[in-house]
Design a protein around this motif. Sequence first.
Motif, PDB file in Angstrom:
ATOM      1  N   SER A 186       4.768  -2.392   2.967  1.00 63.17           N
ATOM      2  CA  SER A 186       3.743  -1.385   2.732  1.00 63.17           C
ATOM      3  C   SER A 186       4.419  -0.032   2.587  1.00 63.17           C
ATOM      4  CB  SER A 186       2.742  -1.358   3.897  1.00 63.17           C
ATOM      5  OG  SER A 186       2.076  -2.605   4.000  1.00 63.17           O
ATOM      6  N   SER A 187       3.773   0.852   1.829  1.00 64.91           N
ATOM      7  CA  SER A 187       4.339   2.191   1.616  1.00 64.91           C
ATOM      8  C   SER A 187       3.679   3.168   2.583  1.00 64.91           C
ATOM      9  CB  SER A 187       4.126   2.611   0.156  1.00 64.91           C
ATOM     10  OG  SER A 187       2.759   2.503  -0.202  1.00 64.91           O
ATOM     11  N   ARG A 188       3.588   4.421   2.202  1.00 67.08           N
ATOM     12  CA  ARG A 188       2.953   5.421   3.063  1.00 67.08           C
ATOM     13  C   ARG A 188       1.491   5.039   3.310  1.00 67.08           C
ATOM     14  NH1 ARG A 188       1.708  11.682   1.348  1.00 67.08           N
ATOM     15  NH2 ARG A 188       0.545  12.243   3.236  1.00 67.08           N
ATOM     16  N   ILE A 189       1.091   5.022   4.584  1.00 67.23           N
ATOM     17  CA  ILE A 189      -0.243   4.556   4.962  1.00 67.23           C
ATOM     18  C   ILE A 189      -1.235   5.722   4.946  1.00 67.23           C
ATOM     19  CG2 ILE A 189      -1.611   3.429   6.753  1.00 67.23           C
ATOM     20  CD1 ILE A 189       0.493   1.629   5.467  1.00 67.23           C
ATOM     21  N   TYR A 190      -2.425   5.464   4.364  1.00 66.45           N
ATOM     22  CA  TYR A 190      -3.518   6.440   4.331  1.00 66.45           C
ATOM     23  C   TYR A 190      -4.644   5.905   5.217  1.00 66.45           C
ATOM     24  CZ  TYR A 190      -1.071   8.535   0.387  1.00 66.45           C
ATOM     25  OH  TYR A 190      -0.125   9.137  -0.423  1.00 66.45           O
ATOM     26  N   PRO A 191      -4.774   6.405   6.448  1.00 68.09           N
ATOM     27  CA  PRO A 191      -5.732   5.841   7.420  1.00 68.09           C
ATOM     28  C   PRO A 191      -7.185   5.872   6.952  1.00 68.09           C
ATOM     29  CG  PRO A 191      -4.184   7.331   8.501  1.00 68.09           C
ATOM     30  CD  PRO A 191      -3.982   7.496   7.029  1.00 68.09           C
ATOM     31  N   GLY A 192      -7.565   6.887   6.164  1.00 74.68           N
ATOM     32  CA  GLY A 192      -8.949   7.002   5.709  1.00 74.68           C
ATOM     33  C   GLY A 192      -9.396   5.777   4.928  1.00 74.68           C
ATOM     34  N   TYR A 193      -8.534   5.312   4.029  1.00 79.42           N
ATOM     35  CA  TYR A 193      -8.848   4.106   3.251  1.00 79.42           C
ATOM     36  C   TYR A 193      -8.963   2.888   4.161  1.00 79.42           C
ATOM     37  CZ  TYR A 193      -7.916   6.521  -1.187  1.00 79.42           C
ATOM     38  OH  TYR A 193      -7.967   7.363  -2.268  1.00 79.42           O
ATOM     39  N   LEU A 194      -8.076   2.809   5.151  1.00 76.53           N
ATOM     40  CA  LEU A 194      -8.090   1.649   6.050  1.00 76.53           C
ATOM     41  C   LEU A 194      -9.377   1.597   6.878  1.00 76.53           C
ATOM     42  CD1 LEU A 194      -4.396   1.586   7.343  1.00 76.53           C
ATOM     43  CD2 LEU A 194      -5.441   0.173   5.570  1.00 76.53           C
ATOM     44  N   PHE A 222     -14.546  -8.245  -2.367  1.00 71.58           N
ATOM     45  CA  PHE A 222     -13.105  -8.434  -2.554  1.00 71.58           C
ATOM     46  C   PHE A 222     -12.540  -7.425  -3.557  1.00 71.58           C
ATOM     47  CE2 PHE A 222     -10.135 -10.544  -5.598  1.00 71.58           C
ATOM     48  CZ  PHE A 222      -8.988 -10.427  -4.830  1.00 71.58           C
ATOM     49  N   VAL A 223     -13.239  -7.235  -4.674  1.00 75.47           N
ATOM     50  CA  VAL A 223     -12.766  -6.299  -5.710  1.00 75.47           C
ATOM     51  C   VAL A 223     -12.700  -4.881  -5.148  1.00 75.47           C
ATOM     52  CG1 VAL A 223     -13.329  -5.235  -7.933  1.00 75.47           C
ATOM     53  CG2 VAL A 223     -13.570  -7.711  -7.639  1.00 75.47           C
ATOM     54  N   ILE A 224     -13.744  -4.465  -4.434  1.00 81.30           N
ATOM     55  CA  ILE A 224     -13.776  -3.104  -3.866  1.00 81.30           C
ATOM     56  C   ILE A 224     -12.676  -2.935  -2.821  1.00 81.30           C
ATOM     57  CG2 ILE A 224     -15.145  -1.479  -2.511  1.00 81.30           C
ATOM     58  CD1 ILE A 224     -17.659  -2.799  -3.766  1.00 81.30           C
ATOM     59  N   ILE A 225     -12.544  -3.913  -1.937  1.00 83.99           N
ATOM     60  CA  ILE A 225     -11.526  -3.824  -0.874  1.00 83.99           C
ATOM     61  C   ILE A 225     -10.130  -3.856  -1.477  1.00 83.99           C
ATOM     62  CG2 ILE A 225     -10.526  -5.104   1.071  1.00 83.99           C
ATOM     63  CD1 ILE A 225     -13.418  -5.823   1.860  1.00 83.99           C
ATOM     64  N   TRP A 226      -9.924  -4.656  -2.546  1.00 83.91           N
ATOM     65  CA  TRP A 226      -8.608  -4.683  -3.200  1.00 83.91           C
ATOM     66  C   TRP A 226      -8.243  -3.288  -3.705  1.00 83.91           C
ATOM     67  CZ3 TRP A 226      -7.358  -3.248  -8.201  1.00 83.91           C
ATOM     68  CH2 TRP A 226      -6.018  -3.451  -8.536  1.00 83.91           C
ATOM     69  N   PHE A 227      -9.189  -2.613  -4.379  1.00 78.32           N
ATOM     70  CA  PHE A 227      -8.885  -1.289  -4.925  1.00 78.32           C
ATOM     71  C   PHE A 227      -8.567  -0.304  -3.800  1.00 78.32           C
ATOM     72  CE2 PHE A 227     -10.085   2.980  -6.295  1.00 78.32           C
ATOM     73  CZ  PHE A 227      -9.289   3.109  -7.428  1.00 78.32           C
ATOM     74  N   LEU A 228      -9.346  -0.342  -2.729  1.00 74.50           N
ATOM     75  CA  LEU A 228      -9.095   0.563  -1.599  1.00 74.50           C
ATOM     76  C   LEU A 228      -7.764   0.244  -0.925  1.00 74.50           C
ATOM     77  CD1 LEU A 228     -12.683   0.628  -0.038  1.00 74.50           C
ATOM     78  CD2 LEU A 228     -11.582   2.442  -1.364  1.00 74.50           C
ATOM     79  N   MET A 229      -7.437  -1.049  -0.837  1.00 76.20           N
ATOM     80  CA  MET A 229      -6.163  -1.452  -0.242  1.00 76.20           C
ATOM     81  C   MET A 229      -5.002  -0.944  -1.094  1.00 76.20           C
ATOM     82  SD  MET A 229      -5.275  -3.202   2.530  1.00 76.20           S
ATOM     83  CE  MET A 229      -6.408  -4.535   2.915  1.00 76.20           C
ATOM     84  N   LEU A 230      -5.164  -0.974  -2.410  1.00 74.33           N
ATOM     85  CA  LEU A 230      -4.133  -0.470  -3.323  1.00 74.33           C
ATOM     86  C   LEU A 230      -3.845   1.005  -3.049  1.00 74.33           C
ATOM     87  CD1 LEU A 230      -2.410  -1.217  -5.900  1.00 74.33           C
ATOM     88  CD2 LEU A 230      -4.294  -0.264  -7.235  1.00 74.33           C
ATOM     89  N   GLN A 231      -4.881   1.756  -2.724  1.00 72.86           N
ATOM     90  CA  GLN A 231      -4.713   3.188  -2.465  1.00 72.86           C
ATOM     91  C   GLN A 231      -4.251   3.470  -1.032  1.00 72.86           C
ATOM     92  OE1 GLN A 231      -5.194   4.670  -5.397  1.00 72.86           O
ATOM     93  NE2 GLN A 231      -6.068   2.738  -6.138  1.00 72.86           N
ATOM     94  N   SER A 232      -4.434   2.490  -0.127  1.00 78.06           N
ATOM     95  CA  SER A 232      -4.196   2.731   1.301  1.00 78.06           C
ATOM     96  C   SER A 232      -2.728   2.763   1.699  1.00 78.06           C
ATOM     97  CB  SER A 232      -4.903   1.649   2.131  1.00 78.06           C
ATOM     98  OG  SER A 232      -4.210   0.411   2.018  1.00 78.06           O
ATOM     99  N   GLY A 233      -1.874   2.116   0.870  1.00 75.07           N
ATOM    100  CA  GLY A 233      -0.458   2.014   1.227  1.00 75.07           C
ATOM    101  C   GLY A 233      -0.090   0.646   1.746  1.00 75.07           C
ATOM    102  N   VAL A 234      -1.076  -0.126   2.261  1.00 74.85           N
ATOM    103  CA  VAL A 234      -0.841  -1.523   2.631  1.00 74.85           C
ATOM    104  C   VAL A 234      -0.853  -2.335   1.348  1.00 74.85           C
ATOM    105  CG1 VAL A 234      -1.724  -3.508   3.928  1.00 74.85           C
ATOM    106  CG2 VAL A 234      -1.938  -1.196   4.865  1.00 74.85           C
ATOM    107  N   HIS A 235       0.037  -3.332   1.255  1.00 68.80           N
ATOM    108  CA  HIS A 235       0.132  -4.048  -0.021  1.00 68.80           C
ATOM    109  C   HIS A 235      -1.205  -4.672  -0.391  1.00 68.80           C
ATOM    110  CE1 HIS A 235       1.611  -6.581  -3.267  1.00 68.80           C
ATOM    111  NE2 HIS A 235       2.581  -5.696  -3.322  1.00 68.80           N
ATOM    112  N   ALA A 236      -1.618  -4.460  -1.650  1.00 71.68           N
ATOM    113  CA  ALA A 236      -2.967  -4.797  -2.098  1.00 71.68           C
ATOM    114  C   ALA A 236      -3.296  -6.283  -1.996  1.00 71.68           C
ATOM    115  CB  ALA A 236      -3.179  -4.314  -3.532  1.00 71.68           C
ATOM    116  N   THR A 237      -2.271  -7.150  -2.092  1.00 72.04           N
ATOM    117  CA  THR A 237      -2.541  -8.587  -2.059  1.00 72.04           C
ATOM    118  C   THR A 237      -3.124  -9.044  -0.717  1.00 72.04           C
ATOM    119  OG1 THR A 237      -0.225  -8.943  -1.441  1.00 72.04           O
ATOM    120  CG2 THR A 237      -0.798  -9.210  -3.766  1.00 72.04           C
ATOM    121  N   ILE A 238      -2.898  -8.267   0.342  1.00 69.54           N
ATOM    122  CA  ILE A 238      -3.419  -8.616   1.663  1.00 69.54           C
ATOM    123  C   ILE A 238      -4.948  -8.628   1.647  1.00 69.54           C
ATOM    124  CG2 ILE A 238      -3.428  -7.950   4.104  1.00 69.54           C
ATOM    125  CD1 ILE A 238      -0.759  -9.027   3.052  1.00 69.54           C
ATOM    126  N   ALA A 239      -5.544  -7.883   0.716  1.00 73.77           N
ATOM    127  CA  ALA A 239      -7.007  -7.865   0.606  1.00 73.77           C
ATOM    128  C   ALA A 239      -7.557  -9.270   0.412  1.00 73.77           C
ATOM    129  CB  ALA A 239      -7.436  -6.963  -0.564  1.00 73.77           C
TER     130      ALA A 239
END
Length: 439
Positions: A186-194, A222-239
Motif C-alpha cells: 500500500s502507498s500513502r494512506i488517506y484515512p478519510g477514504y478508509l 463493490f464498484v464504489i468501494i473499489w474506487f474509494l480503495m484506489l484513492q485511499s492508498g490501500v491496494h485497490a484489489t483488496i476491495a
Amino acid sequence: MDKEILRASLRKLIRRKVSTGRLLIGAAVLAVFLVNSPWGYLYNHVLNSPVSLQIGAFNFFSHHGEPMTLLEVINDALMAIFFLSVGLEIKREVVAGELSNPKKAMLPVVAACGGMIVPVLLYFILSPSGDAMRGAAIPMATDIAFSLGVLALVGNSVPLCLKIFLTTLAVVDDIGGIIVIALFYSSRIYPGYLLVIMLLLAILFLAGRHGVSSKMFYLTGFVIIWFLMLQSGVHATIAGVLVALTIPAKPKVKLSRFVNDLKRSISVLLEKDKEEDILTNFQLSVLKYIEHKSDKVISPLQSLDDNLSPLVYYFIMPLFAFANAGISFDGFSIADFGGITIAIILSMVVGKLTGIFSFTWLSVKLGWLTLPEKINFRQIFGVAILGGIGFTVSLFIASLSFTGIEGGTTLLNNARLGIFTGSVIAGVAGYLYLRKNLQ
C-alpha cells in the motif's frame, strides 16, 4: 452420497482449472513472443496507454486525478474482480467447505503456513540486497489453476483427499497473499477514504444479515468501494476480498421448503395438464412461481461465484497473464539467471517443497495432527513439489514489488523469468514424482 457429490464438484473444479491453465500458458507464450518480436514496441505502447471512462470531467479510471494506463486497469481493476472471486471461494470454504471443519482444515493450513514462511526466508538469504528484497513475497503463492491441472494430468489414481488437501492449501495461500498485499504493498494512506469504505462495508454486511439478496446491490457496492480503495492508498484489489466477505452465504429460501413447494406445484400442474402444446395462463403462472423460487434457493454467494467464474477464469486471468508475462530476452545472458532469478527459482522449488512437507511431517510426528485417510507422506511430498507452481499471484506480487522504482524494469523482467522457470521445474518434477508414486 455426499462423497459422490463432492467428487463431482471437485471434478468440475479441476476441469475448469485445467482449461484455465492452458489459456494462461497460451497467453504467457504469446506475450513473450510479442515482446521479443518486431511488434514488441506496440505491445508496450498499448499497455502503457491511458484509459478513460469519462463522465463529464470525472474519469472513473483515475488515481488522484491521474488517468490509469491499460496495464494498471488490468492489474488494479480487473484483478479486483479476480480477488472478489477468490474472496467468495474463501468464504464458501469457511462456511461450508474444508475450512469449516477445524480438525480437517488444520493440516493443510499448517502446510500452507510452512509453504509461505520457508520460501520467504530462503529468498531473504539468497536475494541480492537493496530493491531486490522488495520481492520477498513472490515465491509464497501457489497457483491453484496450474497445480490442480498438473494433479489432474496424473490420472484417476490420485486420491480424493489429496485433491482436497491441495485445494485447501492453495486457498490458504491465497489468504496469505491477500494479507501481504494489504500490509506491504500500500502507498500513502488517506484515512478519510478508509472511514467511508468501512461505513459502506458495514451497510453491505447489515443488508446481508437482513435478507438483501440482490447481486446488483453488492456489485454496485463493490464498484464504489473499489474506487474509494484506489484513492485511499490501500491496494485497490483488496476491495474484492472485503466485499466478498459481506455477501450472504445463506439462501433466502431453504431447500426443504423449496422441495415441498415444488412437489405441490407439480401436482397442481399435473391436475390441470391438458396435454396441449400451448400452456394455459395458469400453467405459466405456476412455472414462473417455480422459477422465482428456484432463484432464491441459491445463496447470493454461490450464485455470484458461479456468474463470475467464466469471466475470471476465461478472460481476466489470461488477460492478466498476457499483460504481465512479457519477458524480454534483449541483451539476455546466462548471468541474468543469477541474483533475483535464482533466488525466486530456489525459493519456489526448494523453499515451497521444504516448507510444506516439513511442517506437515513435524505436526504429524509430534502428534499434533493426523494424516487424512488414504494419504501417505510420499503423496504429501508430491503435493509439496506442486506447491512450487506460482504464476498468477506471484506475477501480481512481482508487478507490485518492482513497478515504479529505479531499475524496476530489469528486476521485474528477471523476476518473471524466475517465476516461469520455477513453475515449470515444480510442475514437471511434481508430475513425474506423483506419476511414479501413485501407480
